[in-house]
Structure formats: structure tokens, C-alpha cells
Motif scaffolding. Structure first.
Motif, PDB file in Angstrom:
ATOM      1  N   ALA A  47      11.201  41.583 -10.133  1.00  0.00           N
ATOM      2  CA  ALA A  47      11.344  41.538  -8.715  1.00  0.00           C
ATOM      3  C   ALA A  47       9.833  41.092  -7.978  1.00  0.00           C
ATOM      4  N   ASP A  48       8.873  41.242  -8.707  1.00  0.00           N
ATOM      5  CA  ASP A  48       7.511  40.986  -8.017  1.00  0.00           C
ATOM      6  C   ASP A  48       6.969  39.469  -7.979  1.00  0.00           C
ATOM      7  N   ARG A  49       8.081  38.635  -8.616  1.00  0.00           N
ATOM      8  CA  ARG A  49       7.724  37.420  -8.758  1.00  0.00           C
ATOM      9  C   ARG A  49       8.026  36.421  -7.418  1.00  0.00           C
ATOM     10  N   ALA A  50       6.932  35.676  -6.871  1.00  0.00           N
ATOM     11  CA  ALA A  50       7.273  34.969  -5.797  1.00  0.00           C
ATOM     12  C   ALA A  50       7.911  33.440  -6.003  1.00  0.00           C
ATOM     13  N   GLU A  51       8.226  32.595  -5.060  1.00  0.00           N
ATOM     14  CA  GLU A  51       8.804  31.450  -5.412  1.00  0.00           C
ATOM     15  C   GLU A  51       8.337  30.443  -4.024  1.00  0.00           C
ATOM     16  N   ILE A  52       8.471  29.063  -4.293  1.00  0.00           N
ATOM     17  CA  ILE A  52       8.263  28.306  -3.276  1.00  0.00           C
ATOM     18  C   ILE A  52       9.315  27.281  -2.953  1.00  0.00           C
ATOM     19  N   TYR A  53       9.909  27.092  -1.980  1.00  0.00           N
ATOM     20  CA  TYR A  53      11.117  26.006  -1.672  1.00  0.00           C
ATOM     21  C   TYR A  53      10.458  25.011  -0.635  1.00  0.00           C
ATOM     22  N   TYR A  54      11.123  23.596  -1.102  1.00  0.00           N
ATOM     23  CA  TYR A  54      10.394  22.736  -0.335  1.00  0.00           C
ATOM     24  C   TYR A  54      11.620  21.757   0.125  1.00  0.00           C
ATOM     25  N   GLY A  55      11.979  21.693   1.141  1.00  0.00           N
ATOM     26  CA  GLY A  55      13.242  20.845   1.773  1.00  0.00           C
ATOM     27  C   GLY A  55      12.834  19.249   1.597  1.00  0.00           C
ATOM     28  N   LEU A  56      13.702  18.623   0.860  1.00  0.00           N
ATOM     29  CA  LEU A  56      13.950  17.440   0.846  1.00  0.00           C
ATOM     30  C   LEU A  56      14.746  16.681   1.607  1.00  0.00           C
ATOM     31  N   LYS A  57      16.000  17.072   1.937  1.00  0.00           N
ATOM     32  CA  LYS A  57      16.860  16.245   2.473  1.00  0.00           C
ATOM     33  C   LYS A  57      18.013  17.145   3.290  1.00  0.00           C
ATOM     34  N   GLY A  58      18.443  16.676   4.502  1.00  0.00           N
ATOM     35  CA  GLY A  58      19.449  17.711   5.100  1.00  0.00           C
ATOM     36  C   GLY A  58      18.941  18.763   5.810  1.00  0.00           C
ATOM     37  N   LYS A  59      19.691  19.602   6.145  1.00  0.00           N
ATOM     38  CA  LYS A  59      19.327  20.788   7.166  1.00  0.00           C
ATOM     39  C   LYS A  59      19.941  22.148   6.678  1.00  0.00           C
ATOM     40  N   GLY A  60      19.142  23.112   6.897  1.00  0.00           N
ATOM     41  CA  GLY A  60      19.774  24.473   6.474  1.00  0.00           C
ATOM     42  C   GLY A  60      18.865  25.527   6.859  1.00  0.00           C
ATOM     43  N   GLY A  61      18.826  26.602   5.982  1.00  0.00           N
ATOM     44  CA  GLY A  61      17.828  27.539   6.054  1.00  0.00           C
ATOM     45  C   GLY A  61      17.980  28.417   4.888  1.00  0.00           C
ATOM     46  N   MET A  62      17.017  29.452   4.936  1.00  0.00           N
ATOM     47  CA  MET A  62      16.921  30.468   3.840  1.00  0.00           C
ATOM     48  C   MET A  62      17.005  31.924   4.585  1.00  0.00           C
ATOM     49  N   LEU A  63      17.876  32.562   4.056  1.00  0.00           N
ATOM     50  CA  LEU A  63      18.106  34.042   4.308  1.00  0.00           C
ATOM     51  C   LEU A  63      17.445  34.791   3.225  1.00  0.00           C
ATOM     52  N   LEU A  64      16.157  35.683   3.727  1.00  0.00           N
ATOM     53  CA  LEU A  64      15.415  36.529   2.900  1.00  0.00           C
ATOM     54  C   LEU A  64      15.945  38.042   3.325  1.00  0.00           C
ATOM     55  N   GLN A  65      15.828  38.920   2.258  1.00  0.00           N
ATOM     56  CA  GLN A  65      16.057  40.349   2.390  1.00  0.00           C
ATOM     57  C   GLN A  65      15.386  41.258   1.425  1.00  0.00           C
ATOM     58  N   THR A  66      14.804  42.187   1.961  1.00  0.00           N
ATOM     59  CA  THR A  66      14.289  43.082   1.020  1.00  0.00           C
ATOM     60  C   THR A  66      15.441  44.141   0.538  1.00  0.00           C
ATOM     61  N   SER A  67      14.780  44.945  -0.543  1.00  0.00           N
ATOM     62  CA  SER A  67      16.113  46.148  -1.032  1.00  0.00           C
ATOM     63  C   SER A  67      16.222  47.111   0.002  1.00  0.00           C
ATOM     64  N   GLU A  68      15.352  47.196   1.150  1.00  0.00           N
ATOM     65  CA  GLU A  68      15.633  48.028   2.227  1.00  0.00           C
ATOM     66  C   GLU A  68      16.376  47.545   3.440  1.00  0.00           C
TER      67      GLU A  68
END
Ligand code: M6P
Ligand code: ZN
Length: 189
Positions: free
Chosen positions: A93-114
Motif C-alpha cells: 500500500a505504500d507504493r506510489a505511482e505517476i500517471y501522464y495524460g497522452l490523449k483525450g480527457k478525463g480524470g482520476m479519483l483518489l481515495q484513502t482507506s478512511e
């Protein structure tokens, strides 16, 4: 010391394909129980459209190494709710990540266990840093494929369980032609 070979590949920015990568296909039938509107889900299931594809270049699950993958998230909705990826915590669970938008549109939902939740809009060129301990799901709010690159620790793993069971505290829907991020009526902590 055993050296691995470096890799250089060209992502096709129109299609999101990474040559030589392992391809994973997620159809609507793989997302049973994920969308709010069960009736709309069953109706669309007759066609069972592909919701997203992942092209992944993955290494052995070792500390210090990195994986990368593109995702091609197709446009579409189940009822009012835009197509999305399953979403996951990392098994480590302590591992991070990087996202990079290439095409189109949208978004990211992020949520903690709380149950703390964030929405980050994405388009071509957007970088999103997913900190450790945050579950993450991408959503296509446009009408063309939303394509992005993800880079994540090789030993991160995927933990789908709690998102599958409880979903996210917010839903991303279209209402009156607008993208809205609303409270999930079925959310319970
Ligand atoms: C990104 C990365 C992958 C992930 C994929 C699809 O490419 O985060 O690790 O598998 O998105 O998301 P999910 O696994 O939640 O379906
Ligand atoms: Zn991840």
C-alpha cells in the motif's frame, strides 16, 4: 551483478499501443457490480463493450524496479456514470505511482482507506502523482479514448478488494451536459 537490458519503446500516441507489451482487455462484463445503475448496466451488457485496454511492460516483482503501462479507456457511460477503470490500492500500500495524460480527457479519483477522496481532472500533458496509500481510478469524461501512461513500482501489486466491494465515495457523472462529481449514494465506510 546481473544487468538487465535497458528498454526504449515508442508509444503510438494515437492508439496508446506499446509495441511488444502485454495486452489486457477489460470488458463491461468484467466490471459487474461496479456501476450504480444496474438496469443500464444490464442493458449495455448485451453488447458487452470493451471499457479499457492496458498495455503493460512489467518486471519481476522486485523492490526498486519499475513497471510502465498505457491504458486506453474508451468513452461511454452506464446510465449517467462515465466509463472508468476498476481502481485499486497497491498490494504494497505504500507504493506510489505517476500517471501522464497522452490523449483525450478525463480524470482520476483518489481515495484513502478512511474515505477521503480527491478528483483530479486530466488531459494531454497532465501529470498526476498518486501518493502512497491512495486508491486510484481513472474516468473518461470525453467522447474519444482517454489514453495515459502509468509508471509504478514493480512490487506494488494490485489490491482490488475494497474498491470492488465499496466503490469510491464519489461518482463522476454527466448531468445537463456537464461533468459532475457527486456523492456516491451507495457509499458506506
Ligand atoms: C494503469 C496502472 C495499472 C492498472 C491500469 C488499469 O495502467 O495503474 O497498474 O492495472 O491502470 O487500472 P485497474 O488495474 O484499476 O483496472
Ligand atoms: Zn496503481
Amino acid at each position: 551483478m546481473e544487468y538487465k537490458n535497458p528498454i526504449g519503446v515508442d508509444i503510438d500516441l494515437e492508439t496508446g499501443v506499446i509495441p511488444g507489451a502485454k495486452k489486457l482487455v477489460r470488458k463491461l462484463s468484467d466490471l459487474r457490480g461496479y456501476f450504480l445503475d444496474g438496469e443500464a448496466y444490464n442493458e449495455l451488457l448485451k453488447d458487452d463493450p470493451v471499457v479499457y485496454e492496458v498495455y503493460a511492460v512489467e518486471q519481476e516483482e522486485k523492490d526498486g524496479d519499475l513497471n510502465f503501462a498505457t491504458t486506453v479507456l474508451y468513452p461511454g457511460k452506464v446510465g449517467k456514470e462515465f466509463f472508468f477503470t476498476k481502481g485499486h490500492f497497491h498490494a504494497k500500500a505504500d507504493r506510489a505511482e505517476i500517471y501522464y495524460g497522452l490523449k483525450g480527457k478525463g480524470g482520476m479519483l483518489l481515495q484513502t482507506s478512511e474515505g477521503k477522496v480527491e478528483w483530479i481532472p486530466m488531459k494531454t500533458g497532465t501529470v498526476v502523482y498518486v501518493p502512497p496509500y491512495w486508491a486510484h481510478r481513472t474516468v473518461n469524461t470525453g467522447n474519444e479514448p482517454f489514453i495515459f501512461l502509468a509508471v509504478y513500482p514493480a512490487d506494488a501489486g494490485h489490491d482490488y478488494g475494497s474498491i470492488k466491494d465499496k466503490g469510491f465515495a464519489k461518482l463522476v457523472i454527466e448531468e445537463d451536459g456537464e461533468v459532475r462529481v457527486i456523492d456516491n449514494p451507495r457509499w458506506s465506510e
